[in-house]
Every structure is written in structure tokens, then in C-alpha cells.
Design a protein around this motif. Sequence first.
Motif, short mmCIF file in Angstrom:
data_model
loop_
_atom_site.label_atom_id
_atom_site.label_comp_id
_atom_site.label_asym_id
_atom_site.label_seq_id
_atom_site.Cartn_x
_atom_site.Cartn_y
_atom_site.Cartn_z
N ALA A 1 64.99 -4.77 50.29
CA ALA A 1 64.03 -4.96 51.38
C ALA A 1 64.56 -5.96 52.41
O ALA A 1 64.36 -5.79 53.63
CB ALA A 1 62.68 -5.44 50.82
N LEU A 2 65.28 -6.97 51.95
CA LEU A 2 65.90 -7.92 52.89
C LEU A 2 67.01 -7.25 53.69
O LEU A 2 67.21 -7.58 54.87
CB LEU A 2 66.45 -9.12 52.13
CG LEU A 2 65.42 -10.10 51.55
CD1 LEU A 2 66.12 -11.25 50.85
CD2 LEU A 2 64.50 -10.63 52.66
N TYR A 3 67.75 -6.32 53.08
CA TYR A 3 68.78 -5.60 53.83
C TYR A 3 68.15 -4.76 54.93
O TYR A 3 68.68 -4.70 56.06
CB TYR A 3 69.58 -4.70 52.88
CG TYR A 3 70.34 -5.45 51.81
CD1 TYR A 3 70.80 -6.76 52.03
CD2 TYR A 3 70.61 -4.87 50.58
CE1 TYR A 3 71.49 -7.45 51.05
CE2 TYR A 3 71.30 -5.56 49.59
CZ TYR A 3 71.74 -6.84 49.83
OH TYR A 3 72.42 -7.51 48.86
N PHE A 4 67.03 -4.11 54.63
CA PHE A 4 66.31 -3.36 55.67
C PHE A 4 65.82 -4.31 56.76
O PHE A 4 65.87 -3.97 57.95
CB PHE A 4 65.14 -2.60 55.06
CG PHE A 4 65.48 -1.23 54.55
CD1 PHE A 4 65.39 -0.13 55.38
CD2 PHE A 4 65.91 -1.05 53.26
CE1 PHE A 4 65.71 1.14 54.92
CE2 PHE A 4 66.24 0.21 52.77
CZ PHE A 4 66.13 1.31 53.61
N ALA A 5 65.33 -5.48 56.36
CA ALA A 5 64.86 -6.45 57.35
C ALA A 5 65.99 -6.92 58.25
O ALA A 5 65.79 -7.15 59.46
CB ALA A 5 64.21 -7.64 56.65
N THR A 6 67.19 -7.04 57.69
CA THR A 6 68.34 -7.45 58.51
C THR A 6 68.64 -6.41 59.58
O THR A 6 68.89 -6.75 60.75
CB THR A 6 69.57 -7.65 57.62
OG1 THR A 6 69.29 -8.65 56.63
CG2 THR A 6 70.77 -8.10 58.44
N ALA A 7 68.61 -5.14 59.19
CA ALA A 7 68.85 -4.08 60.18
C ALA A 7 67.76 -4.06 61.24
O ALA A 7 68.03 -3.89 62.43
CB ALA A 7 68.95 -2.73 59.47
N LEU A 8 66.50 -4.23 60.81
CA LEU A 8 65.40 -4.22 61.78
C LEU A 8 65.45 -5.45 62.68
O LEU A 8 65.00 -5.40 63.83
CB LEU A 8 64.06 -4.17 61.03
CG LEU A 8 63.77 -2.85 60.32
CD1 LEU A 8 62.51 -2.97 59.47
CD2 LEU A 8 63.62 -1.71 61.33
N LEU A 9 65.97 -6.56 62.16
CA LEU A 9 66.12 -7.75 63.00
C LEU A 9 67.08 -7.49 64.15
O LEU A 9 66.87 -7.98 65.28
CB LEU A 9 66.60 -8.93 62.16
CG LEU A 9 66.75 -10.26 62.88
CD1 LEU A 9 65.41 -10.74 63.43
CD2 LEU A 9 67.33 -11.31 61.94
N MET A 10 68.12 -6.70 63.90
CA MET A 10 69.05 -6.36 64.96
C MET A 10 68.42 -5.45 66.00
O MET A 10 68.93 -5.33 67.12
CB MET A 10 70.30 -5.70 64.37
CG MET A 10 71.08 -6.59 63.42
SD MET A 10 71.57 -8.16 64.16
CE MET A 10 72.64 -7.59 65.49
N TRP A 11 67.32 -4.80 65.66
CA TRP A 11 66.60 -3.96 66.62
C TRP A 11 66.09 -4.80 67.78
O TRP A 11 65.90 -4.29 68.90
CB TRP A 11 65.47 -3.24 65.90
CG TRP A 11 64.78 -2.20 66.73
CD1 TRP A 11 65.19 -1.65 67.90
CD2 TRP A 11 63.53 -1.57 66.42
NE1 TRP A 11 64.29 -0.72 68.36
CE2 TRP A 11 63.26 -0.66 67.47
CE3 TRP A 11 62.63 -1.69 65.37
CZ2 TRP A 11 62.11 0.13 67.47
CZ3 TRP A 11 61.49 -0.90 65.37
CH2 TRP A 11 61.23 0.00 66.42
N VAL A 12 65.83 -6.09 67.53
CA VAL A 12 65.38 -6.97 68.61
C VAL A 12 66.42 -7.03 69.72
O VAL A 12 66.07 -7.16 70.90
CB VAL A 12 65.09 -8.37 68.04
CG1 VAL A 12 64.70 -9.34 69.16
CG2 VAL A 12 64.00 -8.31 66.98
#
Length: 261
Positions: A184-195
Motif C-alpha cells: 500500500a505504501l508503494y502505491f502511495a509513492t506512485a500516487l504521490l508522484m501524480w502531484v
Amino acid sequence: MEMIHKGSLDLVLVPCGLAIMLGYHLLLLYRILRHPHTTVIGYENHNKLAWVQRMVQTTAPEEAALALSVISDSISASTTLASLCIALGSLIGAWVSSNASPSAPLTAGGDGGASQPATTGMASAKFTSLLVCFLASFACFIQSAGHYVHASFLMSALGLDAPASHVQRAVILGGNFWALGLRALYFATALLMWVFGPVAMLACSVLTVAVLHLLDTSSMPLHHHQFVDRTSVAGGARAASAPNPGLHSAVAVFSPAPYLR
């Protein structure tokens, strides 16, 4: 026109990045279920089951204390990451709430009109998805800590005649929830780059999958553990006990199904 073009990239590249991440983890799940010896998770589960089997059979107080210390370290790691996830989730929720008022829109410098609601909605989707990932990771780490606490209780309470499968189930479930929390943290890292844009998010997803593939693949041969009776020493040599047949069964060792019920 530029805003429409950017919105189109979001609608195309972001789902592609999420599909790459999700597809990889579905493939990893298939490998864990069908070919667990090729994955690090399967290799670690094999050694964890052998370790639990050895620890529940020991009568030495120092070995029992060592087992409880190892489980305590796992509990500390899970609770630390759970605290970090809930703190980050709280910060994101507070930031979104404070910037959701009409006087302080999520994005500044807009030209008003129809583009402003679309931009605000896209920003809300970014931070909401991040919040969901952090909350999911928090829940997984809390579950991991709970199962490790239960394993610690069983390790200290059960006698030598108690089945080791009870402790094995708790330890394996704790490790499984730990792995889910990290994913879940790996997914959050990818979504953080969406910013920073959909292109950055897609690039981060591809890079994350490439790195995870290297980290999740195991080529180490499995060791068939044999337990040694440390209290029985004849002529200065230790007598090895018979191998535990449960540890040699691919279904008993690798399949998570017995430990998910």
C-alpha cells in the motif's frame, strides 16, 4: 486547450500506471500461490515456519526469550510504520480540509470558469487516493502487530504438547499483513508522484515495478531444516532429530490458504 490536454493525460496515463502496479501484484500473488519457491515471500515463509517449529520445541529459557525478542521487534516495526501512516494520512486530511473552502481553493492562479472546478476535482482525487492508501497501510500494519502480539502470547503460554501450527498461523498472518502494508505504501509513492504530473506518476510506476520484480524474485534453494536436540549430546556430537515432514510439504509451507482461515 492546455488544461484539456493535461486532463486527457491524467485520464490516460494515471490508469495505465495503476494498471501496471496492479497487474504486477496480481502476477506476484499467482506466483506465491502456484510457485512460491520463486518468490522472496515464499522463501521467508518457509524459514519462518521452520523457526516457529524449532522455538516451540525448545526448553531452554534463553531460546524462548530470544523468540519473544524477535517477535517484539516485529511488533515495534509494525507499530512504528502504522503510526507514520496515520500521521501522514492525518496531515493530508487536514491540509485538504483547510484548503477546501471557497476562499482558499486547492489550486491558485486559475482563470476561473469551468477549468477551476475540474482542477479542484482532480486535486481532490489525488489527495483522496493518497489518503486511502495511507489508511489501508495503517490498517494492515495494525493487523500485523495484532497477529504478532497473539504469536507472542502463544509462544509464551503454550506447552511442548501444543501444536506449533497455532503459532505458525499467527506469525505467517503477521508477515502477510506486513507485506500488504508495504505494498500500500508503494502505491502511495506512485500516487504521490501524480502531484507532479501524470508522466511522473507513470514513470514512477514502471520504475517501482522493475525494482520490486528484482526484490521479490528469489533464486535461493530451499533448505530442508532438521532440528537438533541440543540437550542430547553423545560423545561430543549432537544428535539430529528427524526432519519435520510438515516443513517439506509444498502446500503446508508455501500456500497461505491454511493461514487465512
